[in-house]
Write an enzyme that holds these catalytic residues in place. Sequence first.
Site, mmCIF file in Angstrom:
data_model
loop_
_atom_site.group_PDB
_atom_site.id
_atom_site.type_symbol
_atom_site.label_atom_id
_atom_site.label_comp_id
_atom_site.label_asym_id
_atom_site.label_seq_id
_atom_site.Cartn_x
_atom_site.Cartn_y
_atom_site.Cartn_z
ATOM 1 N N ASP A 196 61.491 27.161 6.976
ATOM 2 C CA ASP A 196 62.937 27.314 7.033
ATOM 3 C C ASP A 196 63.426 26.423 8.182
ATOM 4 O OD1 ASP A 196 65.493 28.192 6.492
ATOM 5 O OD2 ASP A 196 65.011 30.324 6.590
ATOM 6 N N HIS A 200 68.544 33.535 11.934
ATOM 7 C CA HIS A 200 69.361 32.466 12.505
ATOM 8 C C HIS A 200 69.675 32.758 13.974
ATOM 9 C CE1 HIS A 200 70.149 31.878 8.179
ATOM 10 N NE2 HIS A 200 70.385 30.619 8.494
#
Length: 519
Positions: free
Chosen positions: A257, A184
């Site tokens: 993702d 992230h």
Amino acid sequence: MDLDFLAGQMIMMGFKGYELDSEFMDVLKRVKPCGLVLFQRNIRGLTHVRRLISEIQDYASKIGLPNLLIALDHEGGVVFRSERFTPLPSAMALGASGDPSLVECVARIAGEELKVLGFNVNFAPVADLNTNPMNPVIGLRSFGDDPESVSVMVSKYVSTLQSIGVMATAKHFPGHGDTYVDSHLDLPIVDVDINLLMARELKPFKAAVDADVALIMTSHVSFPKIDETGLPATLSKKILRDILRGVLGFNGLIISDALEMKAISGRFDVGEIVFHGLNAGLNIFLRCDDFDAVLELKDAIIKCVKSGRVDSSILYDSYIKIEAVRGRIKSALTLHPPAKFSPTLFRRNRAASRDISINTITLINGEAFKPIKDLNSIVILIPKSLERFLSRFDYDVVGMIVGEFGSYVENIVLYFYDESSPIEDIVESSRSVDGVIFFTYNAIFNKFQMDLYRIVRDMVSVIVVAGLPYDVELIEDSKPIFLTYGLNPLSLSALVDVLCGFEKARGKVPVKFKQHFSG
């Protein structure tokens, strides 16, 4: 089917807010996505989200779109999108049980609740091996670090969930468990070769493929010894086409993702993401943040085809795979229609989840344990970070903890501690009671927890490692240690039964420690 439609079908998108408003309707018309992913920001309650999904599907049909894939990250443990769902044990807790039938029970609970609300895709299970104790993002989300054991659990979860009519998503291919960096925030690099990957990380994914998993989600992780370009797996032809399609024989949907994660968005522009992703073999680009970014993504797909950089047949092939998954959902729902939406379903599932949790709790140094029900007074020391997590379940955390322990112990003093806590008061209170229960919560990332433990060590009766099991290695004595692999209101209730001696701790640690501890 024209290019505009096919490009949109390669996108799964998120949205903000609780309603299907005019802006959202306009974007659905323009993008024509294959599906949506929902988050906590979209869910007011169970009745609300059930109505919202129904309205969205009706509108999609009205504007000529196929039935949408409606997804949720509903792993259990630390990853859940609404406190209204039944709280479920973490994957690592299930790994500690060593019992695939409990994985089946959890997958069935998750699937029943998702299906009755209108979801047809779950972004679970995590098939990563948590081989790095300092991994900042996988941890309890993994079933463990043993390839064989994790493979059994992954296979059972996939087959059970999909038999109900909710498609499973094994993630994060080819593995995110050996990283020190959270994708992230930046691009992790895993320096392993194909032989080690085949012997370790790929085994649970192969088990998922053999269980006919519908989707596999990629990791934004670079494997330079496998793809010397250094491209993250999400954009790597070597990893997706050669290994996932070729070696593992996967024929389902490959979904990225979230593309707004910094490992991707911080290093590549949207044109590069689309070009590399299409060539690598992505079938669905997942973009969860804002509508402008989703529209830009679709434009980039169209431009990539029109410029001749990729052939339009790639888009059509992806659409065929998406339609195949829609067909699987329809067939499964025909055989197993959703249960009646009622409080009874959720009450039953909560009772089952609590019973499952009892089988996951692990005791180390058990020969020194004495049940707390024999004590008249206790101090409970809980990290504030754990208090914050428990507050996500929409409970009065103090009332919940005191209520559970107070059924068996008359006098309770509760502290939520951090660096600002009154140490002198904690020490004084701990000296004046019959026992002290000391909780840790991911202490390997928080030095103060063990600093406080060393101050009160002589007064501590029982230690509860409520997060990552690796905290055990920081505890340098032989006091009884209970591991819960995460905590929620139901597993807390189960823990109290075990601490009182009404139930035995039956779990086994599903990861390796550097030193040996007695069970």
